[in-house]
Design an enzyme around this catalytic site. Structure first.
Site, short mmCIF file in Angstrom:
data_model
loop_
_atom_site.label_atom_id
_atom_site.label_comp_id
_atom_site.label_asym_id
_atom_site.label_seq_id
_atom_site.Cartn_x
_atom_site.Cartn_y
_atom_site.Cartn_z
N GLY A 122 0.75 -1.15 0.10
CA GLY A 122 0.04 0.19 -0.05
C GLY A 122 0.83 1.43 0.16
N HIS B 192 8.22 7.11 5.09
CA HIS B 192 7.31 7.82 6.10
C HIS B 192 6.77 7.12 7.10
CE1 HIS B 192 5.06 7.11 2.82
NE2 HIS B 192 3.94 6.98 3.58
P1 5GP Z 1 1.55 5.39 1.64
O1 5GP Z 1 0.54 4.90 1.23
O2 5GP Z 1 2.68 5.83 0.97
O3 5GP Z 1 2.17 4.84 3.07
O4 5GP Z 1 1.09 6.93 2.46
C1 5GP Z 1 1.22 8.00 1.89
C2 5GP Z 1 0.15 9.10 2.41
O5 5GP Z 1 0.50 10.32 2.09
C3 5GP Z 1 -1.35 8.86 2.32
O6 5GP Z 1 -1.93 8.57 3.54
C4 5GP Z 1 -1.93 9.86 1.56
O7 5GP Z 1 -3.05 10.33 2.14
C5 5GP Z 1 -0.72 10.76 2.07
N1 5GP Z 1 -0.57 11.98 0.77
C6 5GP Z 1 -0.52 11.71 -0.34
N2 5GP Z 1 -0.48 13.01 -0.91
C7 5GP Z 1 -0.54 13.92 -0.01
C8 5GP Z 1 -0.38 15.45 0.10
O8 5GP Z 1 -0.10 16.22 -1.08
N3 5GP Z 1 -0.22 16.17 1.27
C9 5GP Z 1 -0.15 15.33 2.52
N4 5GP Z 1 -0.14 15.98 3.45
N5 5GP Z 1 -0.40 13.84 2.35
C10 5GP Z 1 -0.41 13.27 1.21
#
Ligand code: 5GP
Ligand code: ZN
Length: 115
Positions: A93, A100
């Site tokens: 996911g 992060h």
């Molecule tokens: P991953 O799925 O990669 O672990 O998490 C990425 C996270 O980044 C997701 O929860 C998504 O909602 C968040 N996200 C994606 N684009 C942005 C953005 O432009 N700004 C912020 N603050 N969060 C973002």
């Protein structure tokens, strides 16, 4: 210069609701929260995922977890409980390929939200 979305947020090219920042670690609210409190704790250094961590990053990885602890306290969820989640790779996911930690909390009783 990295074109990734989190690097752009860190550089101020895209807005972010920051709850913490220093020269090594930043934290900002997730744009699409999966919990009442959903903050992303992010190293300033662009590392794509856990797979790309090197021994040189050992101290930085420890620092990230210490910041999670401090930020949880600052946001008032330290005692009620929280999750720390790291998605690695597409099938897990991961959507943003800049390492992060998701800090999720703020539920009233039981989580009721799954990531
Ligand atoms: P991953 O799925 O990669 O672990 O998490 C990425 C996270 O980044 C997701 O929860 C998504 O909602 C968040 N996200 C994606 N684009 C942005 C953005 O432009 N700004 C912020 N603050 N969060 C973002
Ligand atoms: Zn990046």
């Amino acid at each position: 210069m990295e074109e990734c979305i989190f690097c752009k947020i860190i550089r101020g090219e895209i807005p972010g609701k920051f709850v913490y920042r220093d020269t090594q670690v930043v934290a900002f609210h997730d744009i699409s929260p999966k919990a009442p409190v959903h903050v992303l704790v992010v190293p300033v250094k662009h590392i794509e995922s856990v797979r790309e961590i090197t021994p040189e990053d050992q101290e930085l990885m420890g620092l990230l977890m210490l910041k999670v602890k401090d930020i949880a306290k600052k946001l008032g969820i330290a005692l009620s409980g929280y999750k720390v989640v790291v998605n690695n790779g597409e099938s897990a996911g991961q959507l943003v390929f800049h390492l992060h930690l998701h800090l999720l909390g703020g539920w009233k009783k039981s989580p009721g939200w799954e990531v």
